[in-house]
Design a protein around this motif. Structure first.
Motif, PDB file in Angstrom:
ATOM      1  N   ILE A  40       0.833  -1.206   0.000  1.00 21.85           N
ATOM      2  CA  ILE A  40       0.000   0.000   0.000  1.00 21.85           C
ATOM      3  C   ILE A  40       0.868   1.256   0.000  1.00 21.85           C
ATOM      4  CG2 ILE A  40      -1.892   1.184   1.140  1.00 21.85           C
ATOM      5  CD1 ILE A  40      -2.516  -1.653   0.010  1.00 21.85           C
ATOM      6  N   THR A  41       1.821   1.332   0.933  1.00 21.28           N
ATOM      7  CA  THR A  41       2.667   2.531   1.009  1.00 21.28           C
ATOM      8  C   THR A  41       3.597   2.637  -0.200  1.00 21.28           C
ATOM      9  OG1 THR A  41       2.597   2.408   3.422  1.00 21.28           O
ATOM     10  CG2 THR A  41       4.303   3.786   2.441  1.00 21.28           C
ATOM     11  N   TRP A  42       4.291   1.551  -0.535  1.00 19.22           N
ATOM     12  CA  TRP A  42       5.207   1.567  -1.671  1.00 19.22           C
ATOM     13  C   TRP A  42       4.432   1.507  -2.978  1.00 19.22           C
ATOM     14  CZ3 TRP A  42       9.662  -2.519  -2.541  1.00 19.22           C
ATOM     15  CH2 TRP A  42      10.504  -2.057  -3.552  1.00 19.22           C
ATOM     16  N   GLY A  43       3.402   0.674  -3.024  1.00 14.51           N
ATOM     17  CA  GLY A  43       2.582   0.597  -4.224  1.00 14.51           C
ATOM     18  C   GLY A  43       2.884  -0.622  -5.069  1.00 14.51           C
ATOM     19  N   ARG A  44       2.745  -0.481  -6.384  1.00  7.31           N
ATOM     20  CA  ARG A  44       2.839  -1.617  -7.297  1.00  7.31           C
ATOM     21  C   ARG A  44       4.131  -2.430  -7.149  1.00  7.31           C
ATOM     22  NH1 ARG A  44       1.277  -0.523 -13.392  1.00  7.31           N
ATOM     23  NH2 ARG A  44      -0.799  -0.763 -12.457  1.00  7.31           N
TER      24      ARG A  44
END
Length: 421
Positions: A364-368
């Motif tokens: 979620i924080t870092w993403g893909r």
């Protein structure tokens, strides 16, 4: 499942007890956190901290309860854990501040972890020739009970009053206590004979088994993908409809109920279990990749990718669970089943405590990119599992050889009993 109920007898009693218990689990999993945040009005951060503390406390209790079940009889110890959990859950209605909440949830969560370990000798004793398959059947029953509990919890969440939430808590406590009452019909299992000399905590000295415990714990983070990471990703990063969160859980639950027993029937040896770990790691890698691709595409495409990912993830979950059932039982000596299964539960306990933080940070924080890292972690863990299984098998064979050699020497001094001409 061709037979919806096992044959009358101990297996049916264990199944009934498990079913009643998991209705309460479904109530708690669905609305337990909401009770403390919406009804007791504790800050979400405090609730998360308290649950984390309880998770770490429960790690220690599982091993001790398993050892007690081996040495003093599994039925009584398991029933005691249910009674303690029922009482601790009932105390939720008295927890109106942080520290009473922590004490109550630590007692409830600790009793739950202890119960899983204490029940293991019962599953092994009454599970027939393939206790692993009976354990898989119980997991299917567990998902049915949790689904029913989740439906009942929906009423309390919808009403949203303090009284409704308190009735939900009382329902959890009653369900747990009723599960203990059902166990009265289960014949007692004689304690395992104590071995003279040698260390008492043999499971903690079994390095290959500890390695498998750690690997299974890493793989067990996958259980939090559908309950923590995917819902958050769907809301914050995709255009998929939010009702799809419930749809993904329903699809996963139906697949587990329908196919867990069938998936476990093909896993009949530790070697096969290692192969199932490897396949599950690949499935989780593919699933995580598809979830990551759901961001930045039209709603229909995002929904399609997410549902495909959930189906593939569910298949991986079937293989992972079947592998864990097989290696945890097959590589544990029968005289210390509870102790070994208590140790094996450490992996799942760590995943329960650390999994949400890890997934939120990466996915979620870092993403893909974080989804690819998590998928690669699952795949590498699956590749390492067969190597750990082979190490454990070599040690198991060596220990059996050491045990049987003195026995053969003693038998060699005995007359054969054959008639000679």
């Amino acid at each position: 499942m061709p037979n919806l109920l096992p044959d009358a007898g101990p297996q049916r009693v264990l199944t009934a007890s498990n079913f009643v218990y998991t209705i309460g689990s479904g109530l708690y999993l669905t609305a337990g956190v909401l009770y403390f945040t919406q009804s007791v009005h504790l800050p979400a951060a405090q609730v998360g901290l308290g649950l984390g503390i309880a998770g770490f406390v429960s790690l220690v209790l599982g091993i001790g309860a398993g050892h007690l079940a081996d040495r003093h009889g599994a039925r009584g110890v398991y029933a005691a854990t249910l009674v303690v959990r029922a009482g601790a859950t009932g105390c939720f209605v008295l927890a109106d501040s942080f520290w009473p909440f922590v004490l109550a949830v630590c007692a409830a969560t600790g009793a739950q972890a202890a119960g899983v370990a204490a029940r293991s000798p019962l599953i092994r004793h009454y599970g027939g020739d393939r206790p692993q398959e009976f354990r898989a059947y119980l997991r299917s029953v567990t998902n049915v009970g949790i689904s029913l509990g989740a439906l009942l919890a929906g009423w309390a969440v919808q009403v949203g009053t303090h009284t409704a939430y308190e009735l939900l808590v009382i329902g959890i406590a009653v369900s747990t206590a009723a599960s203990a009452v059902v166990l009265v019909r289960l014949p007692a299992v004689a304690p395992a004979p104590a071995t003279g000399g040698g260390p008492r905590w043999i499971a903690l000295r079994d390095r290959p088994y500890l390695l498998l415990t750690a690997l299974d714990g890493v793989m067990a983070i996958q259980f939090k993908v559908l309950t923590v990471a995917l819902p958050l990703w769907l809301v914050v990063a995709t255009t998929a409809p939010r009702w799809l969160i419930s749809g993904t859980m329903l699809v996963n639950t139906v697949i587990v109920i329908a196919f867990q027993v069938r998936a476990s029937r093909g896993i009949v040896s530790p070697t096969a279990g290692g192969g199932a770990y490897r396949r599950s790691g690949v499935a989780f890698l593919v699933s995580c990749s598809l979830i990551s691709l759901a961001a930045g595409v039209p709603a229909w495409a995002a929904a399609t990718l997410l549902m495909a990912a959930v189906v593939i993830h569910a298949v991986g979950e079937l293989w992972h669970s079947a592998a864990g059932f097989e290696v945890s039982f097959a590589l544990a000596p029968e005289r210390a089943t509870g102790q070994y299964l208590g140790v094996f539960g450490l992996g799942a306990g760590l995943a329960e405590a650390l999994g949400p933080v890890l997934l939120i940070s990466l996915c979620i924080t870092w993403g893909r990119p974080g989804w690819y890292v998590v998928g690669a972690l699952f795949a590498l863990t699956g590749l390492a599992a067969p190597l750990a299984v082979r190490w454990a098998q070599r040690q198991q064979h060596a220990e059996r050889g050491q045990f049987e050699a003195p026995k053969k020497m003693v038998n060699a001094d005995r007359p054969s009993g054959r008639l000679t001409a």
